[in-house]
Scaffold this motif. Structure first.
Motif, PDB file in Angstrom:
ATOM      1  N   THR A  71       0.826  -1.209   0.000  1.00 53.13           N
ATOM      2  CA  THR A  71       0.000   0.000   0.000  1.00 53.13           C
ATOM      3  C   THR A  71       0.859   1.257   0.000  1.00 53.13           C
ATOM      4  OG1 THR A  71      -1.739  -1.172   1.211  1.00 53.13           O
ATOM      5  CG2 THR A  71      -1.848   1.224   1.216  1.00 53.13           C
ATOM      6  N   PHE A  72       1.942   1.232   0.747  1.00 52.31           N
ATOM      7  CA  PHE A  72       2.780   2.425   0.855  1.00 52.31           C
ATOM      8  C   PHE A  72       3.675   2.626  -0.365  1.00 52.31           C
ATOM      9  CE2 PHE A  72       6.404   4.961   2.288  1.00 52.31           C
ATOM     10  CZ  PHE A  72       5.744   6.022   2.901  1.00 52.31           C
ATOM     11  N   PHE A  73       4.247   1.550  -0.890  1.00 56.73           N
ATOM     12  CA  PHE A  73       5.271   1.686  -1.923  1.00 56.73           C
ATOM     13  C   PHE A  73       4.785   1.411  -3.352  1.00 56.73           C
ATOM     14  CE2 PHE A  73       7.858   0.728   1.878  1.00 56.73           C
ATOM     15  CZ  PHE A  73       8.690   1.838   1.862  1.00 56.73           C
ATOM     16  N   PHE A  74       3.821   0.494  -3.517  1.00 61.29           N
ATOM     17  CA  PHE A  74       3.529  -0.001  -4.870  1.00 61.29           C
ATOM     18  C   PHE A  74       2.085   0.182  -5.332  1.00 61.29           C
ATOM     19  CE2 PHE A  74       6.844  -2.785  -3.005  1.00 61.29           C
ATOM     20  CZ  PHE A  74       7.905  -2.396  -3.816  1.00 61.29           C
ATOM     21  N   LYS A  75       1.209   0.636  -4.449  1.00 62.91           N
ATOM     22  CA  LYS A  75      -0.215   0.654  -4.809  1.00 62.91           C
ATOM     23  C   LYS A  75      -0.510   1.544  -6.014  1.00 62.91           C
ATOM     24  CE  LYS A  75      -4.831   1.063  -2.839  1.00 62.91           C
ATOM     25  NZ  LYS A  75      -5.627   1.379  -1.639  1.00 62.91           N
ATOM     26  N   LYS A  76       0.184   2.701  -6.100  1.00 64.34           N
ATOM     27  CA  LYS A  76      -0.082   3.621  -7.208  1.00 64.34           C
ATOM     28  C   LYS A  76       0.380   3.044  -8.540  1.00 64.34           C
ATOM     29  CE  LYS A  76      -0.170   7.991  -4.697  1.00 64.34           C
ATOM     30  NZ  LYS A  76       0.435   9.349  -4.555  1.00 64.34           N
ATOM     31  N   LYS A  77       1.541   2.392  -8.530  1.00 67.63           N
ATOM     32  CA  LYS A  77       2.081   1.831  -9.777  1.00 67.63           C
ATOM     33  C   LYS A  77       1.419   0.519 -10.158  1.00 67.63           C
ATOM     34  CE  LYS A  77       6.707   3.885  -9.614  1.00 67.63           C
ATOM     35  NZ  LYS A  77       8.164   3.625  -9.595  1.00 67.63           N
ATOM     36  N   PHE A  78       1.119  -0.305  -9.131  1.00 68.20           N
ATOM     37  CA  PHE A  78       0.541  -1.629  -9.395  1.00 68.20           C
ATOM     38  C   PHE A  78      -0.715  -1.829  -8.542  1.00 68.20           C
ATOM     39  CE2 PHE A  78       5.207  -1.866  -9.642  1.00 68.20           C
ATOM     40  CZ  PHE A  78       5.351  -2.141 -10.993  1.00 68.20           C
ATOM     41  N   PRO A  79      -1.799  -1.162  -8.906  1.00 70.02           N
ATOM     42  CA  PRO A  79      -3.024  -1.284  -8.096  1.00 70.02           C
ATOM     43  C   PRO A  79      -3.628  -2.693  -8.171  1.00 70.02           C
ATOM     44  CG  PRO A  79      -3.470  -0.090 -10.126  1.00 70.02           C
ATOM     45  CD  PRO A  79      -1.983  -0.293 -10.073  1.00 70.02           C
ATOM     46  N   LEU A  80      -4.050  -3.193  -7.024  1.00 71.26           N
ATOM     47  CA  LEU A  80      -4.706  -4.498  -6.973  1.00 71.26           C
ATOM     48  C   LEU A  80      -6.196  -4.326  -7.213  1.00 71.26           C
ATOM     49  CD1 LEU A  80      -3.059  -6.250  -3.877  1.00 71.26           C
ATOM     50  CD2 LEU A  80      -2.736  -6.838  -6.280  1.00 71.26           C
ATOM     51  N   SER A  81      -6.767  -5.222  -8.004  1.00 63.18           N
ATOM     52  CA  SER A  81      -8.216  -5.190  -8.207  1.00 63.18           C
ATOM     53  C   SER A  81      -8.912  -5.851  -7.022  1.00 63.18           C
ATOM     54  CB  SER A  81      -8.578  -5.930  -9.494  1.00 63.18           C
ATOM     55  OG  SER A  81      -8.251  -7.307  -9.375  1.00 63.18           O
ATOM     56  N   LEU A  82     -10.224  -5.658  -6.959  1.00 62.28           N
ATOM     57  CA  LEU A  82     -11.013  -6.223  -5.865  1.00 62.28           C
ATOM     58  C   LEU A  82     -10.940  -7.744  -5.873  1.00 62.28           C
ATOM     59  CD1 LEU A  82     -12.894  -5.509  -3.515  1.00 62.28           C
ATOM     60  CD2 LEU A  82     -14.820  -5.717  -5.106  1.00 62.28           C
ATOM     61  N   LYS A  83     -10.930  -8.336  -7.055  1.00 61.13           N
ATOM     62  CA  LYS A  83     -10.879  -9.803  -7.146  1.00 61.13           C
ATOM     63  C   LYS A  83      -9.547 -10.353  -6.646  1.00 61.13           C
ATOM     64  CE  LYS A  83      -9.277 -10.704 -11.898  1.00 61.13           C
ATOM     65  NZ  LYS A  83      -8.191 -11.611 -11.546  1.00 61.13           N
ATOM     66  N   GLU A  84      -8.460  -9.609  -6.870  1.00 65.78           N
ATOM     67  CA  GLU A  84      -7.154 -10.050  -6.382  1.00 65.78           C
ATOM     68  C   GLU A  84      -7.079  -9.981  -4.855  1.00 65.78           C
ATOM     69  OE1 GLU A  84      -4.332  -8.801 -10.186  1.00 65.78           O
ATOM     70  OE2 GLU A  84      -4.904  -7.301  -8.694  1.00 65.78           O
ATOM     71  N   ILE A  85      -7.630  -8.910  -4.283  1.00 66.73           N
ATOM     72  CA  ILE A  85      -7.677  -8.791  -2.815  1.00 66.73           C
ATOM     73  C   ILE A  85      -8.529  -9.913  -2.232  1.00 66.73           C
ATOM     74  CG2 ILE A  85      -8.454  -7.334  -0.898  1.00 66.73           C
ATOM     75  CD1 ILE A  85      -7.777  -4.899  -2.669  1.00 66.73           C
ATOM     76  N   PHE A  86      -9.671 -10.161  -2.871  1.00 66.66           N
ATOM     77  CA  PHE A  86     -10.553 -11.244  -2.430  1.00 66.66           C
ATOM     78  C   PHE A  86      -9.836 -12.590  -2.527  1.00 66.66           C
ATOM     79  CE2 PHE A  86     -14.314 -14.092  -3.220  1.00 66.66           C
ATOM     80  CZ  PHE A  86     -14.819 -13.980  -1.932  1.00 66.66           C
ATOM     81  N   GLY A  87      -9.024 -12.747  -3.571  1.00 68.63           N
ATOM     82  CA  GLY A  87      -8.238 -13.973  -3.748  1.00 68.63           C
ATOM     83  C   GLY A  87      -7.258 -14.192  -2.611  1.00 68.63           C
ATOM     84  N   PHE A  88      -6.628 -13.110  -2.129  1.00 67.58           N
ATOM     85  CA  PHE A  88      -5.704 -13.222  -1.002  1.00 67.58           C
ATOM     86  C   PHE A  88      -6.442 -13.614   0.280  1.00 67.58           C
ATOM     87  CE2 PHE A  88      -2.743 -10.634  -3.614  1.00 67.58           C
ATOM     88  CZ  PHE A  88      -1.626 -11.440  -3.473  1.00 67.58           C
ATOM     89  N   TYR A  89      -7.656 -13.102   0.470  1.00 64.27           N
ATOM     90  CA  TYR A  89      -8.478 -13.504   1.621  1.00 64.27           C
ATOM     91  C   TYR A  89      -8.776 -15.005   1.558  1.00 64.27           C
ATOM     92  CZ  TYR A  89      -9.467  -8.771   3.355  1.00 64.27           C
ATOM     93  OH  TYR A  89      -9.349  -7.521   3.908  1.00 64.27           O
ATOM     94  N   ILE A  90      -9.151 -15.467   0.371  1.00 63.13           N
ATOM     95  CA  ILE A  90      -9.459 -16.891   0.204  1.00 63.13           C
ATOM     96  C   ILE A  90      -8.215 -17.738   0.449  1.00 63.13           C
ATOM     97  CG2 ILE A  90     -10.120 -18.655  -1.491  1.00 63.13           C
ATOM     98  CD1 ILE A  90     -11.982 -16.656  -2.748  1.00 63.13           C
ATOM     99  N   LEU A  91      -7.057 -17.257  -0.014  1.00 58.95           N
ATOM    100  CA  LEU A  91      -5.807 -17.995   0.178  1.00 58.95           C
ATOM    101  C   LEU A  91      -5.469 -18.107   1.669  1.00 58.95           C
ATOM    102  CD1 LEU A  91      -3.491 -19.388  -1.353  1.00 58.95           C
ATOM    103  CD2 LEU A  91      -2.257 -17.209  -1.276  1.00 58.95           C
ATOM    104  N   ASN A  92      -5.678 -17.030   2.419  1.00 63.04           N
ATOM    105  CA  ASN A  92      -5.455 -17.084   3.866  1.00 63.04           C
ATOM    106  C   ASN A  92      -6.423 -18.060   4.532  1.00 63.04           C
ATOM    107  OD1 ASN A  92      -3.434 -14.977   5.165  1.00 63.04           O
ATOM    108  ND2 ASN A  92      -4.289 -14.008   3.355  1.00 63.04           N
TER     109      ASN A  92
END
Length: 226
Positions: A71-92
């Motif tokens: 979020t601090f270093f890469f979010k502007k250059k490489f924004p994550l989509s909602l599905k990717e964030i949801f994917g990380f939740y599922i992976l956890n």
């Protein structure tokens, strides 16, 4: 007014980035003390995280740490989509459930009730938890084994991992892998066909040489007869 609103949004976004950086740094320090079990603080957090998330507590903790840095270093250059964030939740969730699935030796309800009864175990001043599925993992274990049985839960685990992989990894990666696999298969097929053709030509050549030798032998025999 529009400019002011834009500045406010930028300031809010910057505040969020700094907050996530702080969360990430705090998580990093906690990871160090927890994994090393350094002092009473390290043992306390090791027991706390083990109680909540099981032996694989490092996975969700590292996820928070990594997301803070992102979020601090890469979010502007490489924004994550909602599905990717949801994917990380599922992976956890997959890792929590997998850990509980592997380590639970009792039935699902007994496993969860055991954690509820021992809710204060992490407050003890020594390392008390070794291999454990965690409260969250065992809650998921109860839900899925109650709905699908233990065998069905294994199928759910496989599906969760596949879904997480599909959501997290961009579709272009799978397309490239598919194309590469197709190219490799095509190349192997062409090489196999080439080897088959070479073998056929070698076989024909050997057959021709054999017939030529037989013809020579026959001519020699006829000559001797004359």
């Amino acid at each position: 007014m529009a400019r002011k609103t834009k500045k406010q949004l930028q300031k809010k976004e910057e505040t969020k980035r700094i907050a996530w950086l702080i969360v990430s740094l705090v998580s990093g320090v906690l990871i160090f003390f927890t994994v090393s079990k350094m002092g009473s603080l390290g043992i306390f957090f090791n027991n706390l995280f083990s109680y909540l998330a099981g032996s694989l507590y490092i996975v969700p903790v590292l996820s928070i740490f990594g997301y803070g840095l992102y979020t601090f270093f890469f979010k502007k250059k490489f924004p994550l989509s909602l599905k990717e964030i949801f994917g990380f939740y599922i992976l956890n969730g997959f890792f929590l459930l997998l850990n509980a699935y592997i380590l639970s030796e009792t039935d699902s309800f007994s496993a969860l009730s055991l954690y509820i009864k021992e809710k204060a175990v992490f407050l003890k001043g020594k390392e008390v938890l070794q291999k454990t599925g965690g409260l969250l993992g065992n809650f998921l274990y109860v839900v899925f084994t109650s709905l699908f049985s233990k065998t069905g839960t294994l199928i759910v685990l496989i599906l969760l991992f596949i879904i997480a992989a599909i959501l997290i990894v961009p579709g272009s990666v799978y397309r490239n892998l598919f194309i590469q696999a197709k190219d490799v298969k095509k190349k192997h097929h062409q090489e196999a066909m080439q080897r088959k053709e070479e073998k056929r030509i070698a076989s024909m050549k050997a057959e021709e040489e054999r017939k030529a030798r037989e013809a020579e032998e026959e001519d020699e025999w006829l000559t001797e007869e004359e």
